[in-house]
Each structure stands twice: as C-alpha cells, then as structure tokens.
Design a protein around this motif. Structure first.
Motif, PDB file in Angstrom:
ATOM      1  N   ASN A 250       0.814  -1.217   0.000  1.00 45.64           N
ATOM      2  CA  ASN A 250       0.000   0.000   0.000  1.00 45.64           C
ATOM      3  C   ASN A 250       0.845   1.264   0.000  1.00 45.64           C
ATOM      4  O   ASN A 250       0.537   2.242   0.679  1.00 45.64           O
ATOM      5  CB  ASN A 250      -0.958  -0.002   1.205  1.00 45.64           C
ATOM      6  N   THR A 251       1.930   1.249  -0.761  1.00 44.55           N
ATOM      7  CA  THR A 251       2.823   2.397  -0.839  1.00 44.55           C
ATOM      8  C   THR A 251       3.126   2.710  -2.296  1.00 44.55           C
ATOM      9  O   THR A 251       3.536   1.829  -3.056  1.00 44.55           O
ATOM     10  CB  THR A 251       4.150   2.121  -0.105  1.00 44.55           C
ATOM     11  N   ILE A 252       2.931   3.979  -2.672  1.00 44.27           N
ATOM     12  CA  ILE A 252       3.199   4.412  -4.047  1.00 44.27           C
ATOM     13  C   ILE A 252       4.639   4.900  -4.147  1.00 44.27           C
ATOM     14  O   ILE A 252       5.092   5.714  -3.335  1.00 44.27           O
ATOM     15  CB  ILE A 252       2.232   5.544  -4.459  1.00 44.27           C
ATOM     16  N   ASP A 253       5.360   4.418  -5.137  1.00 41.21           N
ATOM     17  CA  ASP A 253       6.713   4.886  -5.419  1.00 41.21           C
ATOM     18  C   ASP A 253       6.627   6.317  -5.930  1.00 41.21           C
ATOM     19  O   ASP A 253       5.971   6.582  -6.943  1.00 41.21           O
ATOM     20  CB  ASP A 253       7.351   3.971  -6.474  1.00 41.21           C
ATOM     21  N   ILE A 263      -8.897  -1.286  -8.065  1.00 43.44           N
ATOM     22  CA  ILE A 263      -9.589  -0.210  -7.361  1.00 43.44           C
ATOM     23  C   ILE A 263      -9.834  -0.600  -5.900  1.00 43.44           C
ATOM     24  O   ILE A 263      -9.903   0.260  -5.016  1.00 43.44           O
ATOM     25  CB  ILE A 263     -10.911   0.151  -8.082  1.00 43.44           C
ATOM     26  N   GLN A 264      -9.897  -1.914  -5.632  1.00 43.44           N
ATOM     27  CA  GLN A 264     -10.063  -2.375  -4.256  1.00 43.44           C
ATOM     28  C   GLN A 264      -8.869  -1.955  -3.396  1.00 43.44           C
ATOM     29  O   GLN A 264      -9.027  -1.480  -2.273  1.00 43.44           O
ATOM     30  CB  GLN A 264     -10.213  -3.899  -4.211  1.00 43.44           C
ATOM     31  N   ARG A 265      -7.664  -2.170  -3.932  1.00 41.91           N
ATOM     32  CA  ARG A 265      -6.468  -1.796  -3.173  1.00 41.91           C
ATOM     33  C   ARG A 265      -6.389  -0.283  -3.000  1.00 41.91           C
ATOM     34  O   ARG A 265      -6.013   0.205  -1.936  1.00 41.91           O
ATOM     35  CB  ARG A 265      -5.202  -2.317  -3.855  1.00 41.91           C
ATOM     36  N   MET A 266      -6.742   0.472  -4.045  1.00 42.81           N
ATOM     37  CA  MET A 266      -6.669   1.928  -3.931  1.00 42.81           C
ATOM     38  C   MET A 266      -7.627   2.424  -2.850  1.00 42.81           C
ATOM     39  O   MET A 266      -7.302   3.339  -2.096  1.00 42.81           O
ATOM     40  CB  MET A 266      -6.989   2.566  -5.280  1.00 42.81           C
ATOM     41  N   TYR A 267      -8.794   1.800  -2.753  1.00 41.65           N
ATOM     42  CA  TYR A 267      -9.727   2.174  -1.683  1.00 41.65           C
ATOM     43  C   TYR A 267      -9.108   1.881  -0.320  1.00 41.65           C
ATOM     44  O   TYR A 267      -9.215   2.680   0.619  1.00 41.65           O
ATOM     45  CB  TYR A 267     -11.049   1.408  -1.840  1.00 41.65           C
ATOM     46  N   SER A 268      -8.463   0.728  -0.209  1.00 38.42           N
ATOM     47  CA  SER A 268      -7.802   0.356   1.040  1.00 38.42           C
ATOM     48  C   SER A 268      -6.741   1.388   1.417  1.00 38.42           C
ATOM     49  O   SER A 268      -6.612   1.772   2.582  1.00 38.42           O
ATOM     50  CB  SER A 268      -7.170  -1.034   0.890  1.00 38.42           C
ATOM     51  N   TYR A 276      -3.021  -4.845   2.468  1.00 31.18           N
ATOM     52  CA  TYR A 276      -4.192  -5.345   1.743  1.00 31.18           C
ATOM     53  C   TYR A 276      -3.818  -6.690   1.126  1.00 31.18           C
ATOM     54  O   TYR A 276      -2.798  -6.809   0.442  1.00 31.18           O
ATOM     55  CB  TYR A 276      -4.623  -4.363   0.657  1.00 31.18           C
ATOM     56  N   ASP A 277      -4.633  -7.700   1.375  1.00 27.74           N
ATOM     57  CA  ASP A 277      -4.341  -9.062   0.935  1.00 27.74           C
ATOM     58  C   ASP A 277      -4.537  -9.186  -0.577  1.00 27.74           C
ATOM     59  O   ASP A 277      -5.597  -8.851  -1.106  1.00 27.74           O
ATOM     60  CB  ASP A 277      -5.261 -10.049   1.654  1.00 27.74           C
ATOM     61  N   GLU A 278      -3.506  -9.686  -1.269  1.00 28.60           N
ATOM     62  CA  GLU A 278      -3.570  -9.836  -2.727  1.00 28.60           C
ATOM     63  C   GLU A 278      -4.702 -10.771  -3.152  1.00 28.60           C
ATOM     64  O   GLU A 278      -5.226 -10.657  -4.257  1.00 28.60           O
ATOM     65  CB  GLU A 278      -2.241 -10.370  -3.266  1.00 28.60           C
ATOM     66  N   LYS A 279      -5.079 -11.699  -2.284  1.00 29.33           N
ATOM     67  CA  LYS A 279      -6.153 -12.634  -2.633  1.00 29.33           C
ATOM     68  C   LYS A 279      -7.466 -11.905  -2.898  1.00 29.33           C
ATOM     69  O   LYS A 279      -8.298 -12.357  -3.686  1.00 29.33           O
ATOM     70  CB  LYS A 279      -6.346 -13.672  -1.512  1.00 29.33           C
TER      71      LYS A 279
END
Length: 902
Positions: A250-253, A263-268, A276-279
């Motif tokens: 959950n870290t942007i370079d 979009i699920q991860r971005m919401y997280s 956030y679990d990749e599954k």
C-alpha cells in the motif's frame, strides 16, 4: 451556529488537512508556513475576500465561501472580482490577477485555474496541498500542455488504435473530464493505452498515471506490457525511461510514472490501511460486483495520498463497479478519467457522459482480420436439459462442499433434481462425462476433421464453482486418458501454485491442453493459441458473457500456433461449445438479488441484529436464506420450523422481500415501513437463531449422482448466427443493387455494356465491411446452412476478392451451387476453348500460354482491360505480341472476359 458559519468551519478543516495554516486578519503572517490562508482579507475596492491564499509569502488565489446547499456556479464572478482587486502592496505570483479561484460551501469545492487558455471550473474532492500549488505556479498548466501536444503519427499503430488515440487527445483538448474508448477484445487496448500514456507523460508533462485493472493477475500482465513497450521516437523501452509500479503493497513509489493496481487496493490505501491481501484482488468485479449502497465505500481525505497524486486515471475493462460501489475512489483524484472497454453498457456510457470517443466493435475487428469469429457447437444431453430422479432406497454419496468430506446417505424418498440444480446441490458424474466424451468425439470429426488426431486443441472450460471445476478436471483426464499435466484447474483454490504461472504454462506448454476455470481467465487474459471455449455454466450478464467469449478471439501467427499445437495449420476461427444453453439463455445487465456478495453472512446477521433494515442488507439476507434452505436436510428444516412458528426459511425470505416491495408498501409512511420490517426480522434478534443459520450455512451438501446414465440428445452447430449473416447479406444486396455498381452489373447481368473491374469488386468489398459483413463469414454461413450446395471450404477463398461474385450470384439464385471463382472460371475457360474449336479455331502452344496468363489475371481481378495488357504481359511482348498471336485480339479479349465472369 449559522449555516454559513458551519460551512466556513468545514472549509477551515479541509484547509488544515491539506497542510495550510488558517489565520484571522489580526493574526496575519504570510511567512508562517509555505501555505497560509487568511480570512476576510481586505481588497483594493473595499470588499473582503472570504479567504486569501498565500504560497511562499505571495498571494495566488481566493476562496469564496457560501453556506451548505447553495449552488456555486453563480458565485464564480464574485471570486473572479476578488482575484482582480488585490491591493497593490500585496506580493503576488502574477502581476495582473490571482490565478487560482476556489468556491466552496463546505461540502463541494470548485476550482478554476485562470492560466488555462480555456479556463473552466471543475469540482475537486479537497483542497490542493501547498507544495503542489507552489509547483504548478512555476510551470504552465497541464491543460495548456495538452493543447500544444504534437500531432500523432501512425508509425506501428493499427488504424483503430490511431483513431482511438487521436480522438482521445481531441477530447482532452476540449477539457472533457471523462472519455470512453471501446475497442474489441484482442484489438490492442493495452498497447493503445501504452501509446497515449507515453504521449501524455512526454508531451503533456503528466506527473503520474493511475492504471486500474479488474484483477491482480491482469495488473501483472499490464506491467509486463508497459515494460516491454518500445518507444519508437527514442529507440528504447518504456522501462528504460520511466518507472512502472504494480502495487503489491500500500505504498506508491514517488518516482513511478505509471501505477497499476485494482480499485479495491486503492480504496484500502485511501482508507489508511497499511496492508491489503492480494487474494482480495483476484476476484473479477464482473462476478463480484452487485449494486451496493455507496455509503459502504465512503472515501475521506487522506493527506498521504492527496487529490493531485494522479493527472490521469485509466480504467481497463471498466464496468458497473466504477459508477456504483467504487465511484468515490475515482472522483477523489483531480484527474481525467479514461475508460477502456470491449463491451460498454448504457450505464457505462452514462457515467462517461456519452463521450464515446472511439468505437471499434468485435464485428469490425473480425472483418479486419484482427480477431477471429466463433462457431457455436451445441451439445444437449438428457440430464443437462431435463434433470433426473434418483429413486428412493439407494445409498447416495454426499459431499460437503467446504471440506470435501464424503459420506453416504440413504434416500427415504425420491431425489428429483432439475437442470438448474446441477453442480449446485447435485452433481451428475455421467452428465459431465457424457458432455466431455461428446466433445472428444467431435474434435476430429466435426471441428477439425482435417487435422491428425494427435494434439487436442487448446481448450478452456468454464465451470460453475470450484467444486464443479474440480470434478470436471478429474473427469477430463479420465475421458481423454491423460495425466495431470494434460488438464489443470486454474481457480483461486489451487494451493500454493500461482495462478499466473499456470496461465503462462497454458499459453506455452504443448502438453497442457485443457484448462478449467470459474472466472480467473474470464476477462482480460490473453491466450492466443486458445481454439475452443466450453461453457459448462450459464451466464446471465450479457457483458460478462461477451468477455468470456472474448478469450477465444485472439489471432495467432501460424508458426507460433504450430509450436504449441503441432497438428494445426492456422487459426481462422474458434469454437464455442455450449453444453448448457448459454448461447440461448436470456441475458441481463441488472443486478441479482444478492447485493452484498463480498460481505459474510455473519456480518449481515450482525448488521440486522444491530437494527440495519436498509434495502440492500435485507435483499442480500433474503438471498442467503434461500441458498441455505437449498442445502440443508429435512431434520434441519424441522428445527428451523420450530423456531419460526412453522415457517420455512423460504417463507421468511419472501416476507422480508415483501417489506421491500413498493407496491405492497406504497400506502405506508416511513415509520410504518420500518415497523413492518422490525416485525418480520424479530427472529434475527435471537442469538440462537443467528448461530443456527451460521452453522447451517457451512453445510454445503452436494449429492453425487453416480448411478444415473446420461445420453446425448443432439450435438450440432448452432445455425442462428449463420442464418442472421445470410439474411443480412440478402438485405444488403436488395438495398444496394441499384447503388453499388458491381452489384448492379451482377444483378442485371450487364457484362456486355459495363466492365466488372477489380476496382468495382473492391468497392463492393469495402461496402460489405462497412456493414459488418465479410465474404469469409458469409461463405462459412452458407456452408453451415446449405452444406450440400457449398463445394469449397471457406479457407480456399481467402485472398481472392473475385469470390464475392460467386457469393452474390448464389444469393440471387443465379447459381445452384457455391463454388470458388477459380473453379468456375477454369471450367468456363475450357468450355470457351471448346466453342472456339467448333468454329475451327485451334490454339497453338504459344497462344495457349498467352491465354492461360489472361485467364489467371481475370480469376484474380475479374476483368482484364486492353490498357492493362502492356503492363501485365510486358515480359511476354505486351499488346504488340498479343496482336501478332491473335487475329482481332480486342474482340477475343472482350469475349473471354464475358465468358469467364458472366
């Protein structure tokens, strides 16, 4: 507190969150921090700006505050007035007027950058951070840079890709915030995106682009395409110039130019989650999305990911989730939104304000040779169509879906199951086996009779769920007499194996012939050697069905195909094997009853116990109750009946749905509706009932019918599409027989007065294509509908444009049989020579050689003009040689043209 005071309090909070110091006039210190905002600042004309913005000690903008609920477009003139009337003794970043205008009512914020050549206000989620404002003050605006982008060059782009990029850039130049590109599966959407993203980064100075994908494994595929994308103007790869990041944390370079994620991860991330679990990123939103309440995905401002983090958002395979459940995630960022889709729905078009900048549908891509078409082979078996009954008294195997533990149950009454129960509550081993045996038999008899029966074509089977996929996998190995490597399951439940590695192996490994999946390979995944797609599950969503079909449309170089499938020559179509009626069932784009698929039953029950009576929650609860009842035993039903005063779970679900029925509640006020819901939901207040439901939900009982035989009712090609193509072709002829010259000549048999030239045939071909008709498809359709009348395989007509003449003649009833033009022309040539012989004209060897060349030219071009003789036969002496060899050569040529074509 007045509404305006409340509004200003909210504005102050938003400013502080963005990193500003907010001061009163008597506290004014423009050097207190990089970003300072001063309330009620006196302007040169005696008016007071609600807020004046200072960056690095210099004024750069104003904020006009209004009370909540007040529309803001009407106050733009007021903020513009303040921007022009700054006291002369105040330091500014621009001499004439302040560049940044904000209007806010504490809920909405609108922003205008007056430096834009076509300055226009736009809604933003929060205020920009001071560092960002300081940065953009030192450079031209993004929108101005877009306006000055150089013209696009065709280079190695396909026309559809060039048109899409060009149209998109025109849309951006008009400041349209959203644009939708429709490109058929397989036509290079990601490659197109790589090109326009590169141009936006290089020529428009885009800071960063967010690329949203449907599933995590598609993110890996997208990253690979970016990394290998070749920059023609720099002769380097994209990865050598720019950083592409596929998020697995959950870290942007901060140095990344392209960030790929779901979009699920971005919401997280916006929610502040560290992990956030990749599954959770491996479930397609096509399957998982249900029309949930927006309140479940509320986004709050996160200073670690400010609204200016991305200049552009590209949504790949965009669908309903973007304007439903996840909408706020997209609208959080101050970014242009670009959608990519193969199958746009009306709702998707609505979200993008009908700004469909480019359309390239599947039909067109097939005609252009970018994709291949499919033929549907329908398999019907007795059990697949009508279900079955297991007679009472038998000891029947039963399996728990969750644990796969098998036990036996003696039937006290007949177990009757319908086709809709198959692989949900009952699995028929012989039904699966019968379908697969029928497919095996058809491969080298019906589908590929010209191939040596050695390598089974690459085949993808869509199953209903993981248990169904497991059964299909094992039975497939038995039916084909092969080992584990021949057929593998690719779902979320494959132990420690990585799905992307299995997908890669399926693409390249000659021994891995059949893959079984549920939805992991349903969208986006590119498998070019795939030649057969089998549906052993029905699909109700029309958009999802098209995506699933799209796995087979990719073209592949014949040499590459033969490396993977050695007994294949080429891929000119793929086969869709329909074993469940998926090609015949009614499709919809509406959401089903289950609206909270991603939420556990435990959570739904907890919400209801806490008093949640929202429509979405109750609709999902009713759906879960129906599913539980379908899987429980009679003893369980008896226990339920005691708690519910003789009611069943199905009846309880019906009662719940009645409280949501507008027709049944239209005469009730809101309090009465809530009271009615509370009355129906009383059983859920009891912990014992909630626990019972949770326990029963784990009892996923699956009866195994391994004693009932199944048989094939019929197995044949579906003729609906072929009939439709033929009908469209006939309509095309009737509507254009007087408009298109080639059609007019053939229809009126006017070969003596008009020349049926190659140019006219080519014009006819172009008109066919513009109407989504293709000679190859039309020929195949006639072969399927009238096999006794079609004497040549469609493959043999490819590359010879003059075969369109034969199609038109056959459609008009001029010819009883459909033969390729070369066969007809050769026969007519021999007949013509026979007629000449009867006239006493005998041709010598040199004359016959010359005539053979003329004949071959006419076969390829439909007409040979006297003017073309010189260029075509220059090495044979041209027109002078022809006139030397033949008496009255001009008349002979006219006669031969008519004899071969008429």
């Amino acid at each position: 507190m007045t509404p305006e005071q409340k509004s200003r309090q909210n504005i102050d909070t938003l400013l502080v969150k963005a990193g500003f110091i907010v001061q009163n006039r008597d506290e004014f210190d423009r050097t207190a921090d990089r970003g300072v905002v001063v309330r009620e600042f006196a302007m040169s004309d005696g008016s007071f700006a609600d807020y004046l913005i200072f960056i690095d000690g210099k004024a750069c903008g104003v904020i006009e505050a209004k009370k909540a609920g007040l529309s803001l477009s009407g106050v733009e003139n007021q903020s513009r007035h303040y921007a022009k009337n700054l006291p002369t003794n105040v330091r500014t970043h621009m001499d004439n007027e302040l560049p940044f205008l904000f209007e806010s009512n504490g809920v909405e914020i609108y922003f205008t950058d007056l430096r834009d050549k076509k300055s226009r206000s736009r809604r933003i989620f929060a205020f920009y951070r001071p560092d960002f404002l300081a940065k953009i003050l030192r450079e031209d605006t993004l929108r101005n840079r877009i306006l000055s982008m150089p013209s696009l060059q065709m280079a190695n782009l396909r026309k559809c890709q060039f048109d899409a990029i060009n149209s998109l850039e025109n849309s951006l130049k008009n400041y349209k915030p959203r644009a939708l590109i429709q490109m058929a599966t397989g036509s290079g959407k990601t490659f197109t995106a790589c090109n326009f993203i590169y141009r936006l980064i290089k020529f428009a100075g885009a800071k960063r682009v967010l690329f949203l994908v449907d599933r995590n494994n598609l993110g890996k595929q997208t990253k690979n395409e970016f990394e290998n994308f070749h920059l023609n103007d720099e002769n380097r790869k994209f990865s050598e110039v720019y950083i592409t990041q596929h998020l697995n944390t959950n870290t942007i370079d901060k140095d990344a130019k392209v960030v790929i994620t779901t979009i699920q991860r971005m919401y997280s991330m916006l929610s502040g989650d560290e992990y956030y679990d990749e599954k959770d990123e491996e479930i397609s939103a096509y399957e998982n999305y249900k029309s949930e309440n927006k309140s479940e995905r509320i986004v709050s401002y996160n200073p670690d990911i400010p609204i200016e983090s991305f200049d552009f958002i590209v949504v790949d395979e965009c669908h309903r989730s973007i304007y439903g459940e996840w909408r706020q995630v997209l609208e959080y960022f101050d970014a242009f939104i670009i959608g990519l889709t193969a199958t746009p729905s009306k709702q998707t078009l609505g979200y993008f304000s009908a700004n469909l900048v480019s359309q390239y549908p599947l039909e067109r891509s097939i005609i252009d040779g970018i994709n291949v078409d499919c033929e549907i082979f329908r398999i019907k078996t007795q059990i697949s169509e009508y279900g079955n009954t297991i007679q009472k008294g038998f000891l029947v195997p039963v399996m728990d879906k969750k644990t796969r533990l098998k036990y036996y149950e003696s039937l006290n009454e007949n177990l009757e199951y319908q086709k809709t129960d198959l692989d949900r509550s009952v699995v028929s081993i012989n039904q699966i086996q019968t379908i697969l045996e029928c497919y095996k038999k058809a491969i080298f008899t019906e589908l590929y009779p010209e191939r040596e029966p050695s390598f089974v074509p690459k085949t993808l089977i869509f199953a209903k769920d993981d248990n169904h996929a497991e059964n299909i996998t094992r039975i497939t190995r038995e039916v084909f007499g092969q080992g584990n490597d021949f057929c593998k399951k690719i779902t979320y439940n494959i132990g420690n194996a990585k799905p992307e590695e299995l997908i890669k192996a399926f693409k390249t490994d000659p021994t891995f012939r059949i893959a079984v999946t549920v939805d992991m390979i349903a969208t986006g995944t590119d498998i070019k050697p795939l030649e057969v797609v089998i549906f052993m599950r029905d699909v109700k969503s029309s958009l999802y069905y098209e995506q699933m079909k799209g796995r087979g449309v990719r073209t592949i170089n014949p040499n590459d195909l033969q490396t993977i499938t050695p007994n294949a020559k080429s891929k000119d179509k793929f086969y869709l094997i329909d074993a469940v009626g998926v090609s015949e069932s009614k499709k919809t784009i509406s959401a089903p009853l289950e609206r909270k698929k991603g939420i556990s039953l435990a959570k739904i029950l907890e919400n209801v116990a806490n008093g949640d009576t929202s429509d979405n929650t109750l609709s999902s609860l009713a759906g879960r109750l129906v599913r539980i009842e379908a899987n429980i035993s009679d003893d369980d039903k008896t226990q339920i009946s005691k708690i519910l005063d003789s009611k069943t779970l199905g009846q309880l679900a019906s009662d719940i749905l009645d409280t949501l029925d507008v027709d049944l509640t239209q005469n009730l006020n809101n309090d009465e509706i809530i009271a009615k819901k509370d009355e129906v939901l009383k059983p859920f207040n009891k912990p014992i009932f909630r626990k019972m439901l949770l326990d029963l939900s784990q009892k996923s009982k699956l009866y195994i019918d391994d004693i009932s035989p199944d048989s094939v009712i019929n197995a044949e090609f579906n003729k609906n599409k072929a009939n439709e193509i033929i009908a469209n072709f006939n309509n095309f002829i009737n509507e254009n027989k007087d408009e298109i010259t080639a059609l007019s000549i053939i229809y009126n048999k006017d070969y003596k007065n008009r020349k049926l030239t190659y140019e006219l045939i080519n014009e006819l071909n172009d008109k066919l294509k513009s109407n989504n008709l293709d000679s190859f498809q039309i020929w195949n359709s006639y072969a399927l509908i009238k096999p006794d009348k079609v004497k040549n395989n469609a493959k043999s007509i490819v590359g010879c444009l003059t075969n369109i003449i034969q199609l038109v003649k056959f459609a008009l009833g001029f010819d009883d049989e459909l033969r390729e033009f070369s066969s007809i022309a050769n026969s007519r040539f021999e007949l013509w020579k026979g007629r000449q012989k009867k006239k006493g004209i005998e041709f010598d060897e040199k004359q016959n050689e010359f005539l053979e060349l003329i004949k071959e030219y006419i076969i390829s071009n439909s007409y040979l003009d006297l003017a073309d003789i010189q260029s075509f036969l220059s090495d044979k002496g041209g027109i002078l040689k022809a006139r030397t060899l033949f008496d009255n050569f001009e008349n002979l040529l006219i006669e031969l043209n008519q004899a071969l074509v008429a």
